[in-house]
Design a protein around this motif. Structure first.
Motif, PDB file in Angstrom:
ATOM      1  N   ARG A 132      -3.228   1.107   4.766  1.00 52.54           N
ATOM      2  CA  ARG A 132      -4.570   0.272   5.051  1.00 52.54           C
ATOM      3  C   ARG A 132      -5.671   0.795   4.398  1.00 52.54           C
ATOM      4  O   ARG A 132      -6.373   0.104   3.690  1.00 52.54           O
ATOM      5  CB  ARG A 132      -4.773   0.370   6.697  1.00 52.54           C
ATOM      6  N   LYS A 133      -5.925   2.427   4.204  1.00 48.41           N
ATOM      7  CA  LYS A 133      -6.849   3.023   3.484  1.00 48.41           C
ATOM      8  C   LYS A 133      -6.714   2.638   1.921  1.00 48.41           C
ATOM      9  O   LYS A 133      -7.700   2.090   1.460  1.00 48.41           O
ATOM     10  CB  LYS A 133      -6.749   4.506   3.699  1.00 48.41           C
ATOM     11  N   ARG A 134      -5.504   2.585   1.528  1.00 50.90           N
ATOM     12  CA  ARG A 134      -5.319   2.296   0.069  1.00 50.90           C
ATOM     13  C   ARG A 134      -5.422   0.850  -0.252  1.00 50.90           C
ATOM     14  O   ARG A 134      -6.362   0.434  -1.287  1.00 50.90           O
ATOM     15  CB  ARG A 134      -3.826   2.565  -0.454  1.00 50.90           C
ATOM     16  N   ILE A 135      -5.165   0.062   0.673  1.00 49.61           N
ATOM     17  CA  ILE A 135      -5.370  -1.429   0.465  1.00 49.61           C
ATOM     18  C   ILE A 135      -6.838  -1.862   0.392  1.00 49.61           C
ATOM     19  O   ILE A 135      -7.467  -2.678  -0.359  1.00 49.61           O
ATOM     20  CB  ILE A 135      -4.596  -2.329   1.444  1.00 49.61           C
ATOM     21  N   ALA A 136      -7.545  -1.222   1.493  1.00 48.51           N
ATOM     22  CA  ALA A 136      -9.147  -1.410   1.474  1.00 48.51           C
ATOM     23  C   ALA A 136      -9.633  -0.846   0.080  1.00 48.51           C
ATOM     24  O   ALA A 136     -10.649  -1.610  -0.249  1.00 48.51           O
ATOM     25  CB  ALA A 136      -9.625  -0.447   2.690  1.00 48.51           C
ATOM     26  N   LEU A 137      -9.278   0.059  -0.518  1.00 47.18           N
ATOM     27  CA  LEU A 137      -9.873   0.623  -1.696  1.00 47.18           C
ATOM     28  C   LEU A 137      -9.571  -0.356  -2.650  1.00 47.18           C
ATOM     29  O   LEU A 137     -10.483  -0.692  -3.574  1.00 47.18           O
ATOM     30  CB  LEU A 137      -9.353   2.127  -1.966  1.00 47.18           C
ATOM     31  N   ARG A 138      -8.296  -0.849  -2.764  1.00 53.06           N
ATOM     32  CA  ARG A 138      -7.854  -1.642  -3.735  1.00 53.06           C
ATOM     33  C   ARG A 138      -8.611  -3.061  -3.790  1.00 53.06           C
ATOM     34  O   ARG A 138      -9.148  -3.648  -4.750  1.00 53.06           O
ATOM     35  CB  ARG A 138      -6.529  -1.969  -3.675  1.00 53.06           C
ATOM     36  N   GLY A 161       0.946  -1.255  -0.119  1.00 52.20           N
ATOM     37  CA  GLY A 161      -0.020  -0.188  -0.041  1.00 52.20           C
ATOM     38  C   GLY A 161       0.821   1.330  -0.078  1.00 52.20           C
ATOM     39  O   GLY A 161       0.269   2.463  -0.032  1.00 52.20           O
ATOM     40  N   SER A 162       2.135   1.277  -0.112  1.00 55.80           N
ATOM     41  CA  SER A 162       2.907   2.343   0.064  1.00 55.80           C
ATOM     42  C   SER A 162       3.140   3.006  -1.257  1.00 55.80           C
ATOM     43  O   SER A 162       3.586   4.124  -1.443  1.00 55.80           O
ATOM     44  CB  SER A 162       4.297   1.949   0.205  1.00 55.80           C
ATOM     45  N   GLY A 163       2.521   2.568  -2.423  1.00 56.21           N
ATOM     46  CA  GLY A 163       2.685   3.292  -3.811  1.00 56.21           C
ATOM     47  C   GLY A 163       3.632   2.725  -4.521  1.00 56.21           C
ATOM     48  O   GLY A 163       4.058   3.294  -5.673  1.00 56.21           O
ATOM     49  N   LYS A 164       4.012   1.367  -4.544  1.00 59.06           N
ATOM     50  CA  LYS A 164       5.235   1.034  -5.217  1.00 59.06           C
ATOM     51  C   LYS A 164       4.611   0.730  -6.752  1.00 59.06           C
ATOM     52  O   LYS A 164       5.575   1.070  -7.696  1.00 59.06           O
ATOM     53  CB  LYS A 164       5.600  -0.423  -4.738  1.00 59.06           C
TER      54      LYS A 164
END
Length: 154
Positions: free
Chosen positions: A114-120, A12-15
């Motif tokens: 965690r927010k990015r992963i939930a959206l993904r 989720g860091s933007g890799k």
């Protein structure tokens, strides 16, 4: 001289966002194992076979990206590169091929990741499903970059 862009960061860091940008900016071939995993084994492969399959994909990818470098093409390795040993190994392969490596570090807060992963996870065409417990389990496996590891911060 071709360049291997090595992308270091946690879930989720933007890799992958960075990897896609580098792919375009440097006319490179991008290697994102999560995309291969999702395509071959589904978005939520069983935990008991995940590591074996992930290792197999990396083993398949290496001769391809190495061949790209030997042909003078730039590559982006969107691997995470969580361990120092893995980073050292990849840098050594790149150097043996006469190419240059650039290590990119991406990070964000755990809350943002965690927010990015939930959206993904909710998206129609996600990469791999990441359960909240998986996030916590894997976080302990990340070895921070050493002071002797030059890197660019994205």
């Amino acid at each position: 001289m071709p360049t291997a862009h090595l992308v270091f960061g946690f879930l989720g860091s933007g890799k992958t966002t960075l990897a896609k940008r580098l792919e375009l900016q440097h006319n490179a071939v991008r290697f994102t194992p999560d995309e291969w995993m999702a395509r071959l084994f589904g978005e939520d492969p069983p935990a008991d076979t995940f590591q074996h399959r992930a290792t197999a994909i990396l083993d398949i990818m290496q001769p391809i990206w190495a061949r790209c470098l030997s042909l003078g093409l730039n590559v982006v390795l969107d691997y995470g590169l969580w361990s120092r040993a893995e980073r050292d190994r990849v840098r050594a392969v790149v150097a043996d091929l006469g190419a240059t490596s650039v290590l990119w570090a991406v990070s964000c807060s755990d809350g943002e990741a965690r927010k990015r992963i939930a959206l993904r996870n909710e998206a129609a065409h996600r990469s791999l499903y990441i359960a909240p417990a998986t996030f916590d389990l894997l976080k302990a496996r990340v070895e921070p970059l050493g002071v002797d590891e030059p890197h660019a911060v994205a």
